[in-house]
Scaffold this motif. Structure first.
Motif, PDB file in Angstrom:
ATOM      1  N   PRO A 120     -12.555 -27.407   9.823  1.00 15.51           N
ATOM      2  CA  PRO A 120     -11.935 -28.632   9.302  1.00 15.51           C
ATOM      3  C   PRO A 120     -12.833 -29.338   8.286  1.00 15.51           C
ATOM      4  N   SER A 121     -12.217 -29.948   7.312  1.00  8.89           N
ATOM      5  CA  SER A 121     -12.919 -30.740   6.304  1.00  8.89           C
ATOM      6  C   SER A 121     -13.206 -32.128   6.862  1.00  8.89           C
ATOM      7  N   ILE A 122     -14.425 -32.608   6.689  1.00 10.76           N
ATOM      8  CA  ILE A 122     -14.767 -33.943   7.179  1.00 10.76           C
ATOM      9  C   ILE A 122     -13.953 -35.011   6.457  1.00 10.76           C
ATOM     10  N   ASP A 123     -13.635 -34.782   5.181  1.00  6.01           N
ATOM     11  CA  ASP A 123     -12.814 -35.748   4.441  1.00  6.01           C
ATOM     12  C   ASP A 123     -11.414 -35.821   5.031  1.00  6.01           C
ATOM     13  N   ARG A 124     -10.817 -34.683   5.321  1.00  9.87           N
ATOM     14  CA  ARG A 124      -9.471 -34.664   5.878  1.00  9.87           C
ATOM     15  C   ARG A 124      -9.454 -35.246   7.301  1.00  9.87           C
ATOM     16  N   LEU A 125     -10.526 -34.996   8.055  1.00  7.00           N
ATOM     17  CA  LEU A 125     -10.610 -35.591   9.398  1.00  7.00           C
ATOM     18  C   LEU A 125     -10.681 -37.102   9.304  1.00  7.00           C
ATOM     19  N   ASP A 126     -11.486 -37.616   8.364  1.00 10.48           N
ATOM     20  CA  ASP A 126     -11.573 -39.071   8.181  1.00 10.48           C
ATOM     21  C   ASP A 126     -10.204 -39.657   7.863  1.00 10.48           C
ATOM     22  N   GLU A 127      -9.489 -38.983   6.984  1.00  8.68           N
ATOM     23  CA  GLU A 127      -8.162 -39.468   6.585  1.00  8.68           C
ATOM     24  C   GLU A 127      -7.192 -39.454   7.764  1.00  8.68           C
ATOM     25  N   ALA A 128      -7.178 -38.356   8.508  1.00  6.79           N
ATOM     26  CA  ALA A 128      -6.236 -38.229   9.624  1.00  6.79           C
ATOM     27  C   ALA A 128      -6.559 -39.202  10.750  1.00  6.79           C
ATOM     28  N   ALA A 129      -7.843 -39.470  10.970  1.00 10.63           N
ATOM     29  CA  ALA A 129      -8.256 -40.280  12.115  1.00 10.63           C
ATOM     30  C   ALA A 129      -8.057 -41.773  11.909  1.00 10.63           C
ATOM     31  N   GLN A 130      -7.865 -42.200  10.683  1.00 16.53           N
ATOM     32  CA  GLN A 130      -7.566 -43.600  10.389  1.00 16.53           C
ATOM     33  C   GLN A 130      -8.613 -44.554  10.990  1.00 16.53           C
ATOM     34  N   GLY A 131      -9.870 -44.187  10.836  1.00 21.01           N
ATOM     35  CA  GLY A 131     -10.943 -45.066  11.289  1.00 21.01           C
ATOM     36  C   GLY A 131     -11.485 -44.756  12.665  1.00 21.01           C
ATOM     37  N   HIS A 132     -10.768 -43.985  13.460  1.00 24.39           N
ATOM     38  CA  HIS A 132     -11.244 -43.616  14.802  1.00 24.39           C
ATOM     39  C   HIS A 132     -12.349 -42.567  14.699  1.00 24.39           C
ATOM     40  N   PRO A 133     -13.378 -42.647  15.539  1.00 28.81           N
ATOM     41  CA  PRO A 133     -14.329 -41.534  15.612  1.00 28.81           C
ATOM     42  C   PRO A 133     -13.668 -40.321  16.259  1.00 28.81           C
ATOM     43  N   VAL A 134     -13.954 -39.140  15.735  1.00 28.84           N
ATOM     44  CA  VAL A 134     -13.340 -37.897  16.204  1.00 28.84           C
ATOM     45  C   VAL A 134     -14.424 -37.000  16.799  1.00 28.84           C
ATOM     46  N   TYR A 135     -14.101 -36.409  17.949  1.00 33.98           N
ATOM     47  CA  TYR A 135     -15.011 -35.475  18.626  1.00 33.98           C
ATOM     48  C   TYR A 135     -14.205 -34.254  19.044  1.00 33.98           C
ATOM     49  N   ILE A 136     -14.383 -33.140  18.318  1.00 39.55           N
ATOM     50  CA  ILE A 136     -13.676 -31.894  18.613  1.00 39.55           C
ATOM     51  C   ILE A 136     -14.678 -30.910  19.201  1.00 39.55           C
ATOM     52  N   ARG A 137     -14.416 -30.433  20.408  1.00 40.03           N
ATOM     53  CA  ARG A 137     -15.285 -29.424  21.015  1.00 40.03           C
ATOM     54  C   ARG A 137     -14.747 -28.042  20.673  1.00 40.03           C
ATOM     55  N   HIS A 138     -15.567 -27.280  19.985  1.00 38.01           N
ATOM     56  CA  HIS A 138     -15.214 -25.891  19.672  1.00 38.01           C
ATOM     57  C   HIS A 138     -15.107 -25.118  20.976  1.00 38.01           C
ATOM     58  N   CYS A 139     -14.249 -24.105  20.993  1.00 39.66           N
ATOM     59  CA  CYS A 139     -14.020 -23.362  22.233  1.00 39.66           C
ATOM     60  C   CYS A 139     -15.292 -22.702  22.761  1.00 39.66           C
ATOM     61  N   GLY A 141     -18.209 -24.055  22.978  1.00 36.91           N
ATOM     62  CA  GLY A 141     -19.070 -25.026  23.635  1.00 36.91           C
ATOM     63  C   GLY A 141     -20.390 -25.221  22.929  1.00 36.91           C
ATOM     64  N   HIS A 142     -20.706 -24.350  21.984  1.00 35.31           N
ATOM     65  CA  HIS A 142     -21.991 -24.425  21.297  1.00 35.31           C
ATOM     66  C   HIS A 142     -21.874 -25.123  19.943  1.00 35.31           C
ATOM     67  N   ARG A 143     -20.722 -25.685  19.689  1.00 40.09           N
ATOM     68  CA  ARG A 143     -20.485 -26.362  18.411  1.00 40.09           C
ATOM     69  C   ARG A 143     -19.478 -27.481  18.630  1.00 40.09           C
ATOM     70  N   SER A 144     -19.668 -28.585  17.927  1.00 35.24           N
ATOM     71  CA  SER A 144     -18.682 -29.656  17.876  1.00 35.24           C
ATOM     72  C   SER A 144     -18.387 -29.967  16.414  1.00 35.24           C
ATOM     73  N   ILE A 145     -17.227 -30.552  16.186  1.00 36.60           N
ATOM     74  CA  ILE A 145     -16.833 -30.955  14.844  1.00 36.60           C
ATOM     75  C   ILE A 145     -16.433 -32.420  14.917  1.00 36.60           C
ATOM     76  N   VAL A 146     -17.036 -33.239  14.070  1.00 36.05           N
ATOM     77  CA  VAL A 146     -16.829 -34.681  14.128  1.00 36.05           C
ATOM     78  C   VAL A 146     -16.538 -35.210  12.732  1.00 36.05           C
ATOM     79  N   ASN A 147     -16.183 -36.494  12.670  1.00 34.18           N
ATOM     80  CA  ASN A 147     -15.955 -37.117  11.366  1.00 34.18           C
ATOM     81  C   ASN A 147     -17.078 -38.119  11.071  1.00 34.18           C
ATOM     82  N   ARG A 148     -16.976 -38.784   9.928  1.00 33.00           N
ATOM     83  CA  ARG A 148     -18.048 -39.697   9.518  1.00 33.00           C
ATOM     84  C   ARG A 148     -18.162 -40.895  10.451  1.00 33.00           C
ATOM     85  N   ALA A 149     -17.038 -41.352  10.988  1.00 31.52           N
ATOM     86  CA  ALA A 149     -17.097 -42.500  11.901  1.00 31.52           C
ATOM     87  C   ALA A 149     -17.962 -42.170  13.121  1.00 31.52           C
TER      88      ALA A 149
END
Length: 549
Positions: A120-139, A141-149
């Motif tokens: 996922p693109s961090i820019d697109r995550l920021d846009e989709a999340a509308q200000g919410h912090p995002v925490y995605i756990r990769h399947c 477990g050794h990686r997470s994907i987050v946004n700028r918030a």
């Protein structure tokens, strides 16, 4: 005499070589009291007739992450996502659902395999999340994907923020974060969310172990509690006990404290092999403490990362990946000192080692621990042992080390793993038959939620080794027989977890944990048709399919 339960007219496979089969079994106060003619003249409060059904010992998942999965069941599920646009839409829908503008968006189950290898693109995550912090756990477990918030809350947006040892906040060529957070660096995000309350964890265990019962799992080992990036609270043992007391734990649990949760302890000079100090938990807690419902197991030690993220420590370069040969999460010298201290304090050792370089390090340390302080009845373990060279297989057997490779990876992840390793090293991946032939104890496990914990599906994968793309995973020479596969999830797993006095086979005096199947898992002609119809824990049903209700 009046006992609690008699099961009759079934094809009972005990996994006990002295009495391999029976047709009737009696249960009193949660334990087996006899079979067949031993039950003559005995009545029961409940009698169940199961003609045409097959009974096997309750399945044991020797390595899984139950709290993580249970929490994920209440999060946004990305497991079926097949495009990044679909992922962004799910994040946007969750943002619109949340009332609190500061609430986190939690998502789990994402595998970049299903989005063409693109993250996922961090820019697109920021846009989709509308200000919410995002925490995605990769399947994995050794990686997470987050946004700028999320990164801003953690204080790590600035390029000068140093990567934690054994992890990476991935940045682009300009030094800007991409949103990908690998290995131990995940702790900078999780530190904002932890610790979870005991009630929250107990609810997660309720959700998770209800589903465990539906696939025949009666015992499991939680592979990492109390600290590090895998733990959810320093009070995780208390949360498990709360779940048990309140009827929210539907399988027997063994907990592996992570090495990070242990601290320096001291005692009489005669204790701890005469060295007077070691790494442990207070009051002399050690492996095996607890009861038949919740107990402490091995101490969990992370040495490397994952094959999916190419962070596993291997001896030859990964194919087409910038991480090259992956990396160890700490130096061998630091591992050695701390692991020896834990073993000295009475903790059995379970070292997460996926790459063959990590397996070398793990074997060296375990060998020294056993030589200095002696071997124990419960074997030390290497978790995963995902890449093993032929000479390593031999040494594992010589050292008496148990391994927990995951057959559940075969279908969904096998092709990815083979692409990482290349054709010459593919035969080294997640072995089975080679271990069996060498005399290595192989315990069945899922690593849930990295892959699902459908034990029957895993048994089929051990037998056919076919990926979801219908190609052979690793080598066809690693296929095992159905009986060998079932044994890994029963007898072998019980031995590897140190609970074989009570579990793993159906014998007089042992716990009455068993699974009712629609067909035999021991015959390839019926294995693929077998389903779980009922699960019993201590002679009490924890799951009944519609066919048994």
């Amino acid at each position: 005499m009046l006992i609690d339960l008699i099961v009759r007219d079934a094809e009972i496979h005990t996994m006990d070589s002295e009495r391999p089969t029976a047709s009737a079994m009696g249960v009193w106060r949660g334990r087996i009291i006899g079979f067949d003619s031993e039950l003559d003249g005995i009545d029961a409060r409940e009698t169940i007739s199961l003609p045409g059904k097959v009974i096997v010992p309750g399945f044991i998942d020797a390595h899984c992450h139950t709290t993580w999965w249970g929490l994920g069941l209440a999060a946004v599920d990305l497991g079926e996502v097949r495009s990044l646009d679909e992922l962004y839409a799910l994040i946007r829908a969750e943002a619109e659902r949340l009332d609190d503008d500061t609430a986190w968006i939690h998502a789990t189950g994402y595998n970049h395999k299903h989005t063409g290898g693109e993250l996922p693109s961090i820019d697109r995550l920021d846009e989709a999340a509308q200000g919410h912090p995002v925490y995605i756990r990769h399947c994995s477990g050794h990686r997470s994907i987050v946004n700028r918030a999320a990164l801003e809350l953690a204080g790590v947006l600035d390029a000068s923020f140093p990567d934690p040892e054994g992890g990476e906040i991935v940045r682009d060529a300009a030094g800007e974060p991409t949103g990908v957070v690998d290995e131990t660096a995940q702790e900078v995000i999780q530190g904002l969310l932890l610790p979870y309350s005991a009630e929250t964890i107990a609810d997660a265990l309720d959700r998770a172990t209800t589903r465990y019962a539906a696939v025949g799992i009666t015992s499991f080992t939680e592979a990492g509690v109390g600290g590090g990036w895998i733990g959810h609270s320093p009070m995780e043992l208390q949360a498990y006990r709360l779940a048990a007391r309140s009827g929210r734990l539907h399988a027997r649990a063994q907990l592996m404290p992570v090495l990070d949760a242990l601290h320096e302890v001291s005692a009489n000079a005669d204790d701890f092999a005469g060295e007077g100090s070691a790494l442990g938990l207070d009051l002399g807690l050690e492996s095996g403490v607890g009861d038949e419902v919740v107990s402490l197991g091995h101490v969990k030690v992370f040495t490397d990362g994952s094959l999916i993220g190419a962070t596993a420590a291997v001896t030859e370069d990964f194919c087409g990946h910038p991480h090259g040969r992956g990396y160890l999460l700490d130096t061998p010298e630091q591992y050695r000192e701390r692991v020896l201290g834990a073993y000295r304090a009475g903790w059995n050792i379970a070292m997460h080692a996926i790459g063959d370089r990590a397996v070398d390090v793990a074997m060296d340390i375990i060998a020294e621990a056993q030589e200095r302080y002696g071997r124990r009845e419960v074997p030390n373990r290497i978790e995963h042992a995902g890449v093993t060279r032929p000479e390593q297989v031999t040494r594992l057997a010589e050292l008496g080390i148990a391994v927990t490779p995951q057959a559940s990876f075969t279908g969904p992840l096998g092709t990815q793993f083979m692409d990482r390793m290349g054709p010459e090293r593919t035969p080294y991946l997640y072995r089975a038959k080679s271990f069996v032939k060498a005399g290595v104890l192989v315990a069945g496990s899922s690593d849930l939620p990295v892959a699902d914990n459908d034990v029957l599906r895993a048994i089929r994968s051990l037998v056919d080794r076919l990926t979801d793309e219908d190609t052979v995973f690793g080598s066809a020479n690693e296929r095992v027989s159905p009986h060998e596969a079932v044994k890994m999830y029963t007898v072998n797993a019980a031995v590897a977890c140190g609970v074989d006095a009570d579990r793993g086979s159906l014998q007089t005096g042992k716990l009455a944990d068993f699974v009712v199947l629609s067909a035999s898992p021991f015959d390839t002609a019926t294995l693929y048709d077998a389903t779980v119809e009922a699960t019993y824990l201590g002679g009490v049903s924890t799951y009944l399919s519609s066919a048994q209700q």
